[in-house]
Every structure is written in C-alpha cells, then in structure tokens.
Scaffold this motif. Structure first.
Motif, PDB file in Angstrom:
ATOM      1  N   MET A 161       0.916  -1.238  -0.057  1.00 28.54           N
ATOM      2  CA  MET A 161      -0.029   0.080  -0.020  1.00 28.54           C
ATOM      3  C   MET A 161       0.930   1.335   0.203  1.00 28.54           C
ATOM      4  N   ASN A 162       0.267   2.357  -0.161  1.00 33.44           N
ATOM      5  CA  ASN A 162       0.948   3.724  -0.084  1.00 33.44           C
ATOM      6  C   ASN A 162       1.609   3.840   1.497  1.00 33.44           C
ATOM      7  N   GLY A 163       2.690   4.659   1.320  1.00 31.03           N
ATOM      8  CA  GLY A 163       3.195   4.933   2.603  1.00 31.03           C
ATOM      9  C   GLY A 163       2.593   6.051   3.316  1.00 31.03           C
ATOM     10  N   LEU A 164       3.251   6.317   4.467  1.00 35.87           N
ATOM     11  CA  LEU A 164       3.176   7.554   5.238  1.00 35.87           C
ATOM     12  C   LEU A 164       3.347   8.918   4.871  1.00 35.87           C
ATOM     13  N   SER A 165       3.144  10.035   5.502  1.00 38.70           N
ATOM     14  CA  SER A 165       3.734  11.351   5.181  1.00 38.70           C
ATOM     15  C   SER A 165       4.395  11.913   6.560  1.00 38.70           C
ATOM     16  N   ALA A 166       5.862  11.863   6.455  1.00 35.98           N
ATOM     17  CA  ALA A 166       6.178  12.326   7.662  1.00 35.98           C
ATOM     18  C   ALA A 166       5.934  14.012   8.012  1.00 35.98           C
ATOM     19  N   GLY A 167       5.632  14.607   6.689  1.00 34.00           N
ATOM     20  CA  GLY A 167       5.260  16.084   7.317  1.00 34.00           C
ATOM     21  C   GLY A 167       3.961  16.160   8.075  1.00 34.00           C
ATOM     22  N   GLY A 168       3.168  15.193   8.046  1.00 29.38           N
ATOM     23  CA  GLY A 168       1.909  14.964   9.069  1.00 29.38           C
ATOM     24  C   GLY A 168       2.137  14.756  10.305  1.00 29.38           C
ATOM     25  N   PHE A 169       3.350  14.318  10.736  1.00 28.50           N
ATOM     26  CA  PHE A 169       3.412  13.479  12.015  1.00 28.50           C
ATOM     27  C   PHE A 169       3.419  14.691  12.921  1.00 28.50           C
ATOM     28  N   THR A 170       2.386  14.443  13.943  1.00 32.91           N
ATOM     29  CA  THR A 170       2.257  15.614  15.175  1.00 32.91           C
ATOM     30  C   THR A 170       2.631  15.162  16.658  1.00 32.91           C
TER      31      THR A 170
ATOM     32  N   LEU B 117       6.278   3.684  -0.518  1.00 32.02           N
ATOM     33  CA  LEU B 117       5.352   2.319  -0.491  1.00 32.02           C
ATOM     34  C   LEU B 117       5.340   1.763   1.007  1.00 32.02           C
ATOM     35  N   ALA B 118       4.570   0.703   1.233  1.00 31.32           N
ATOM     36  CA  ALA B 118       4.801   0.172   2.450  1.00 31.32           C
ATOM     37  C   ALA B 118       4.317  -1.401   2.281  1.00 31.32           C
ATOM     38  N   VAL B 119       4.900  -1.892   3.122  1.00 29.72           N
ATOM     39  CA  VAL B 119       4.336  -3.621   2.952  1.00 29.72           C
ATOM     40  C   VAL B 119       3.922  -4.234   4.380  1.00 29.72           C
ATOM     41  N   THR B 120       2.939  -4.684   4.565  1.00 26.62           N
ATOM     42  CA  THR B 120       2.517  -5.375   5.684  1.00 26.62           C
ATOM     43  C   THR B 120       2.222  -6.822   5.682  1.00 26.62           C
ATOM     44  N   GLY B 121       2.352  -7.566   6.679  1.00 25.06           N
ATOM     45  CA  GLY B 121       2.295  -8.834   6.895  1.00 25.06           C
ATOM     46  C   GLY B 121       1.575  -9.624   8.044  1.00 25.06           C
ATOM     47  N   ALA B 122       0.924 -10.498   8.083  1.00 29.58           N
ATOM     48  CA  ALA B 122       0.474 -11.302   9.456  1.00 29.58           C
ATOM     49  C   ALA B 122       0.486 -12.790   9.302  1.00 29.58           C
TER      50      ALA B 122
ATOM     51  N   TYR C  90       4.668  -3.903  10.003  1.00 32.07           N
ATOM     52  CA  TYR C  90       4.580  -2.893   8.926  1.00 32.07           C
ATOM     53  C   TYR C  90       5.965  -2.467   8.741  1.00 32.07           C
ATOM     54  N   TYR C  91       6.154  -1.887   7.277  1.00 33.54           N
ATOM     55  CA  TYR C  91       7.558  -1.569   6.998  1.00 33.54           C
ATOM     56  C   TYR C  91       7.191  -0.550   6.023  1.00 33.54           C
ATOM     57  N   GLY C  92       7.556   0.623   5.993  1.00 33.01           N
ATOM     58  CA  GLY C  92       7.068   1.588   4.704  1.00 33.01           C
ATOM     59  C   GLY C  92       7.801   2.853   4.924  1.00 33.01           C
ATOM     60  N   GLY C  93       7.910   3.698   3.770  1.00 38.20           N
ATOM     61  CA  GLY C  93       8.608   5.135   3.561  1.00 38.20           C
ATOM     62  C   GLY C  93       7.415   6.156   3.971  1.00 38.20           C
TER      63      GLY C  93
ATOM     64  N   PHE D  97      11.150   3.306   0.342  1.00 42.68           N
ATOM     65  CA  PHE D  97      11.210   3.078   1.531  1.00 42.68           C
ATOM     66  C   PHE D  97      12.086   4.088   2.383  1.00 42.68           C
ATOM     67  N   GLY D  98      12.197   5.427   1.829  1.00 41.05           N
ATOM     68  CA  GLY D  98      12.765   6.679   2.393  1.00 41.05           C
ATOM     69  C   GLY D  98      12.271   6.850   3.762  1.00 41.05           C
ATOM     70  N   THR D  99      13.208   7.257   4.542  1.00 39.00           N
ATOM     71  CA  THR D  99      12.899   7.645   6.062  1.00 39.00           C
ATOM     72  C   THR D  99      11.603   6.899   6.384  1.00 39.00           C
ATOM     73  N   PRO D 100      12.173   5.381   6.804  1.00 41.33           N
ATOM     74  CA  PRO D 100      11.087   4.625   7.171  1.00 41.33           C
ATOM     75  C   PRO D 100      10.562   4.559   8.499  1.00 41.33           C
ATOM     76  N   VAL D 101       9.214   3.881   8.614  1.00 41.70           N
ATOM     77  CA  VAL D 101       8.693   3.697   9.758  1.00 41.70           C
ATOM     78  C   VAL D 101       8.241   2.214   9.780  1.00 41.70           C
ATOM     79  N   ALA D 102       8.697   1.569  10.950  1.00 43.49           N
ATOM     80  CA  ALA D 102       8.499  -0.009  11.247  1.00 43.49           C
ATOM     81  C   ALA D 102       7.711  -0.359  12.429  1.00 43.49           C
ATOM     82  N   MET D 103       7.165  -1.111  12.419  1.00 41.23           N
ATOM     83  CA  MET D 103       6.384  -1.681  13.417  1.00 41.23           C
ATOM     84  C   MET D 103       6.070  -3.122  13.577  1.00 41.23           C
ATOM     85  N   GLY D 104       6.089  -3.536  14.766  1.00 37.52           N
ATOM     86  CA  GLY D 104       5.835  -4.962  15.079  1.00 37.52           C
ATOM     87  C   GLY D 104       4.819  -5.037  16.153  1.00 37.52           C
TER      88      GLY D 104
END
Length: 413
Positions: free
Chosen positions: A184-193, A213-218, A233-236, A255-262
């Motif tokens: 799926m599409n990734g996130l926007s670092a400019g929106g982080f609050t 982009l971002a990838v997820t799996g379960a 989850y892992y995405g730019g 995957f630039g400036t990534p966010v990762a979640m487990g």
C-alpha cells in the motif's frame, strides 16, 4: 522505564497478544456478504449494514462532562458474482460536520473489491484495513469492552488504519493458520504531530503519494477459542521529489525515511472467560531528520501493551442458548509511551508516558446491541515546561492523575 513495565511490554510482545473478543462473532450484513450467504436475486446481491455508538463521559479533574454520538457508520456491499464482491464503509464522526468549525469528520473507511481465487485464498484491492493488531479489523462497538477504544490501538497502532493498495489473504489446508501480505501507499512524515504518534501521517485514501510504499504481513494461529497473531509494517514516509526531499534533509524513495512496526497478540474465549493481551513497538530511525525538516518532535521509538480479562456473569445460566444475553465484567491495564526514545534534537514529554486502568460492565441483551459502563483511571508523567508555548491564562495546573466515567450504547447490523 520501570522494570515491571518493561517486563510487561516484553512479555506482551513475545507472546503476541490479545485474547478473543469476549462475545462470539456478530452477525452483520458484512458477515453475510463475506460468507456468501447473500441470495442470488439482483436486489439481494446488495447488502446494507452499519454500526455506531454514543456515550457520556465525566472528567473528574475538570469537573465537566460531554455527550457525543462518536460514530455513525453505514456499510454497503455488493456481490457481483461468486468470485467478485465489493465492500465499503462510510463513517460520520461526532454527529455533524460544519465548515470552518472544529470537530466532526466524514470519511470512507473502506472501499475495496474482493476477488475470491479459491476457497482458501482471496485478493483485495482498493482502500482496505491491513491486518495488524486486533482492533483494526474488528472494531465494532459490540466486540470490545469499554466505551472508548483502547489507547494502544488508537495511538501506537493508529486504528482504524486504512490505505490504498492490494492485499493477499489465505489459510493453510492442513493447519489452523491464516496469513496475509499487503502492499500500500506509505505515510507522510510531514503530517506527524507531537503527541499522536504516526496517526496524522496517514493518507486514508486522499491524495496519497505513490512513490513511497509500505508492506504489511500477518500470521494467525487459531484453535477453538484461542487465536495468536504476529504482524508487522514497514514503509517509507517521504513521497516528495528528490530535490525537495534533499532540501529538507530527508531520504526519499520507496522506503525512504522509514517507519517500522511489530505487533503480537493472543486472544482466548471459553467457559465464559475472555482474555486479550497485545504488545507493539514502533520505530522511526530517522526521527532526527524528520525533526530538522518539520520541527515535529517526532520520537525514534514508541511502544504500547495491554492485558484484559473479562467474565460473562450470565454464562452458566444461559449456557447452550442461541444469541443469549451477556453481562461481562472486565478489567484492562494499558501502558504506552509515545516518547519512549527521542532523537538528540527532540524534547522529552513525559505526559506521553501513560498508564490506563479500565474496569466496567458490558451488557449485550443480544449480540448486536450493547450497553456499556466503565471507569478509566489515567496516569501520566509530569509536564515539561519547555513544551508550554503561549499558555492559556485560564489553564489549570497539569495533573498527572485523572478519572473518567463513561456510560454508553452501541450497535451493529
């Protein structure tokens, strides 16, 4: 972080936790369409359903109360054939939306096509909810205790988390295992609050960047009333042109400036008891670059965990009865820190180091209607004076403890 808290987080994450929603699966219009129980006539191929909730909340510190129609959601689905179906949810929050006024929101929560490949596998394409945590896919008010959704899966895992993309879902033939993977599409670092984790970095289907982009799996294991899950989850977070990203000191690309979640959770439901345990960790390794570019005080890491136990007081008297009433007494302990690790150019905010103990009753006269009452004991760290900008002249001193009393109703169909 205290040793007790660290132990809870590590155990919750390792055993991958939340226990099955306290009541059996609800029968809704979406369930009917998903289970291919829609009849074959043209009119009955389209189904309508929905859910919603309203509640009263008393704030002990402020000595104030509010009443809110928090959500009103309509589900519309259509079965084109045995192989192809459409699913959608439209949500109105806080009862109304007035232009230029704060509060209220109309959103498309889901809008995707489902392609059945065979009895064990299917593909979804469009705006969908990735399988991460418990609440993201199972958020009907009749399936969780307490009037408010738990904070761990609201702020650390930003449920309901939906983005545009494609997902592949399946189950094994000879083992009780489900699996999924999504792009799926990734996130926007400019929106982080500051104070809301990655919540405000979601696009939710609106003008999303497609270059990051971002990838997820379960993986899910299920057996009788037990379910365990591991997801990630892992995405730019930067979909800007390279020259623009470079000017902000950010890495662009897929995957630039990534966010990762487990995340890991377990759920159990049996003999009137229900148990949920969940743990999640969020990592933003380039938070220092995001702070230089956007001055958002983004953390390098955040975490959350909760454990809940409930018991149906009517279980024995209603054992074996179809759609019997339930009266569930429950207690939940939530711990999260959205400021767990900060970069060198960040400012510590201990008010984001939070603990909530929630206890109450959930009464379901039938599976699709619920009446709830709960008390939420809230505790946070102290306020950092360095983060107080233009303080209100009528602002009260910050209090690290508070009590919230909630009464409400909900439904799904």
């Amino acid at each position: 972080m205290h040793a007790k808290t660290l132990t809870l987080v590590i155990l919750s994450f390792l055993i991958s936790g939340t226990a099955l929603a306290q009541q059996p699966n609800n029968s809704t219009a979406e369930d009917s369409l998903n289970n291919n129980t829609v009849k074959s006539s043209l009119l009955s191929n389209t189904t309508i359903g929905g859910y919603g909730n309203a509640f009263y909340q008393y704030n002990n510190n402020h000595r104030t109360a509010k009443v809110d129609l928090e959500r009103f959601v309509l589900f519309v689905g259509h079965k084109f054939s045995d192989k192809i179906s459409f699913f959608s949810e439209t949500e109105l929050e806080d009862a109304k939306v007035n232009g230029g006024e704060p509060g209220g929101e109309i959103t498309i929560e889901q809008a995707y096509l489902k392609f059945n490949l065979n009895p064990n596998q299917y593909i979804v394409a469009g705006l969908f909810l990735p399988r991460i945590g418990i609440l993201n896919e199972n958020h009907l008010p009749t399936t969780f205790n307490g009037n408010e959704r738990n904070y761990v899966e609201t702020l650390v895992i930003p449920a309901t988390w939906r983005e545009l993309g494609v997902g592949f879902y399946g189950r094994l033939n000879n083992f009780p295992i489900n699996y999924s993977i999504g792009l799926m599409n990734g996130l926007s670092a400019g929106g982080f609050t500051h104070g809301t984790g990655i919540v405000d970095g979601r696009f939710e289907g609106r003008n999303a960047t497609g270059t990051n982009l971002a990838v997820t799996g379960a993986l899910q294991y299920y057996q009788s009333g037990f379910k365990a899950q591991l997801s990630g989850y892992y995405g730019g977070t930067v979909g800007l042109r390279k020259t623009e990203a470079d000017s902000l000191g950010l890495n662009s690309g897929v995957f630039g400036t990534p966010v990762a979640m487990g995340e890991g959770d377990i759920q159990y439901n049996g003999q009137g008891f229900s148990v949920k345990v969940l743990g999640t960790i969020l990592s933003i390794k380039d938070a220092d670059k995001i702070n230089r570019g956007y001055a958002s005080n983004t953390p390098k890491a955040a975490y959350g965990a909760y454990a809940e136990i409930g018991y149906d007081l009517l279980y024995r008297s209603n054992y074996g009865k179809l759609n019997a009433p339930q009266l569930i007494v429950f207690v939940r302990d939530e711990k999260l820190d959205l400021n767990y690790r900060i970069p060198s150019n960040g400012i510590t905010d201990q008010t984001l180091n939070q603990n909530f103990v929630v206890a109450g009753l959930t009464y379901l006269p039938l599976r699709n209607v619920v009446v709830k009452g709960d008390v939420r004991l809230a505790h946070t760290g102290a306020q950092n004076p360095a983060l107080i900008v233009n303080p209100s002249p009528v602002a009260l001193p910050y209090q690290t403890n508070n009590t919230l009393i909630n009464l409400g109703v909900g439904y799904s169909f």
